[in-house]
Design a protein around this motif. Structure first.
Motif, PDB file in Angstrom:
ATOM      1  N   GLY A  33     -20.325 -27.850 -12.066  1.00  0.00           N
ATOM      2  CA  GLY A  33     -21.228 -26.874 -12.654  1.00  0.00           C
ATOM      3  C   GLY A  33     -22.377 -27.475 -13.439  1.00  0.00           C
ATOM      4  O   GLY A  33     -23.301 -26.771 -13.832  1.00  0.00           O
ATOM      5  N   TYR A  57     -27.321 -21.298 -10.526  1.00  0.00           N
ATOM      6  CA  TYR A  57     -25.909 -21.679 -10.496  1.00  0.00           C
ATOM      7  C   TYR A  57     -25.534 -22.708 -11.562  1.00  0.00           C
ATOM      8  O   TYR A  57     -24.360 -22.843 -11.893  1.00  0.00           O
ATOM      9  CB  TYR A  57     -25.549 -22.205  -9.103  1.00  0.00           C
ATOM     10  N   ARG A  60     -22.841 -22.220 -14.561  1.00  0.00           N
ATOM     11  CA  ARG A  60     -22.135 -20.940 -14.405  1.00  0.00           C
ATOM     12  C   ARG A  60     -20.717 -21.095 -13.870  1.00  0.00           C
ATOM     13  O   ARG A  60     -20.023 -20.098 -13.692  1.00  0.00           O
ATOM     14  CB  ARG A  60     -22.918 -20.026 -13.467  1.00  0.00           C
ATOM     15  N   TYR A  61     -20.305 -22.310 -13.589  1.00  0.00           N
ATOM     16  CA  TYR A  61     -18.948 -22.529 -13.089  1.00  0.00           C
ATOM     17  C   TYR A  61     -18.425 -23.869 -13.600  1.00  0.00           C
ATOM     18  O   TYR A  61     -19.206 -24.723 -14.017  1.00  0.00           O
ATOM     19  CB  TYR A  61     -18.902 -22.487 -11.555  1.00  0.00           C
ATOM     20  N   GLY A  66     -14.656 -21.803  -8.546  1.00  0.00           N
ATOM     21  CA  GLY A  66     -15.551 -20.907  -9.271  1.00  0.00           C
ATOM     22  C   GLY A  66     -16.971 -20.945  -8.710  1.00  0.00           C
ATOM     23  O   GLY A  66     -17.634 -19.918  -8.587  1.00  0.00           O
ATOM     24  N   GLY A  67     -17.436 -22.140  -8.357  1.00  0.00           N
ATOM     25  CA  GLY A  67     -18.758 -22.269  -7.751  1.00  0.00           C
ATOM     26  C   GLY A  67     -18.842 -21.557  -6.418  1.00  0.00           C
ATOM     27  O   GLY A  67     -19.821 -20.867  -6.120  1.00  0.00           O
ATOM     28  N   ARG A  69     -17.024 -19.029  -5.489  1.00  0.00           N
ATOM     29  CA  ARG A  69     -16.964 -17.587  -5.737  1.00  0.00           C
ATOM     30  C   ARG A  69     -18.364 -17.042  -6.048  1.00  0.00           C
ATOM     31  O   ARG A  69     -18.780 -16.016  -5.515  1.00  0.00           O
ATOM     32  CB  ARG A  69     -15.989 -17.293  -6.875  1.00  0.00           C
ATOM     33  N   ILE A  70     -19.121 -17.734  -6.873  1.00  0.00           N
ATOM     34  CA  ILE A  70     -20.480 -17.303  -7.228  1.00  0.00           C
ATOM     35  C   ILE A  70     -21.392 -17.354  -6.008  1.00  0.00           C
ATOM     36  O   ILE A  70     -22.168 -16.428  -5.750  1.00  0.00           O
ATOM     37  CB  ILE A  70     -21.031 -18.173  -8.370  1.00  0.00           C
TER      38      ILE A  70
END
Length: 141
Positions: A33, A57, A60-61, A66-67, A69-70
């Motif tokens: 992230g 981005y 944000r993760y 998580g990355g 998912r975004i």
């Protein structure tokens, strides 16, 4: 690159900007992230062009999951699809200094920055150079 994405251009001093970026990146610790393979490549594009395709981005993760998912919420399968959205794909054999390359790794595909016959890639351990011939895809910058 899709039909509505404007073509980006390298800045006149892109080589020196890329060299400075790579030197800084080599000294920065890997962090999901903040400084991972996808953001490493995006940072190289930003250094050469002034355009940051990953701005939305950054920070944000904190995990690969998580990355992803975004990215998927934004319609991209992964970080490779994000690069393909903004940059024209080209044959690996025609990849030149500063272009992007997709390198297979045990953890999945990584984005790197082409330098001659090698590709700078970022891993959790360090920055490394792998042979360009191992690349599966390339993107023009």
């Amino acid at each position: 690159m899709n039909a509505t994405t404007p073509k980006i251009r390298r800045l006149p001093d892109w080589r020196s900007r890329l060299i400075d970026y790579l030197a800084d990146a080599a000294r920065s610790p890997f962090e999901e992230g903040q400084h991972d393979c996808a953001l490493f490549f995006a940072g190289g594009v930003q250094a050469m062009t002034g355009v940051d395709h990953a701005e939305a981005y950054r920070g944000r993760y904190s995990t690969t999951k998580g990355g992803l998912r975004i990215l998927r919420k934004d319609g991209f399968d992964d970080h490779i699809a994000l690069a393909a959205h903004y940059l024209p794909e080209k044959p690996v054999a025609f990849a030149a200094e500063g272009d992007g390359a997709v390198i297979p790794t045990p953890d999945g595909p990584a984005l790197g920055i082409v330098q001659g016959e090698g590709v700078y890639v970022l891993s959790p351990d360090r920055m490394a150079i792998v042979p360009l011939v191992t690349a599966t895809r390339a993107f023009g910058v």
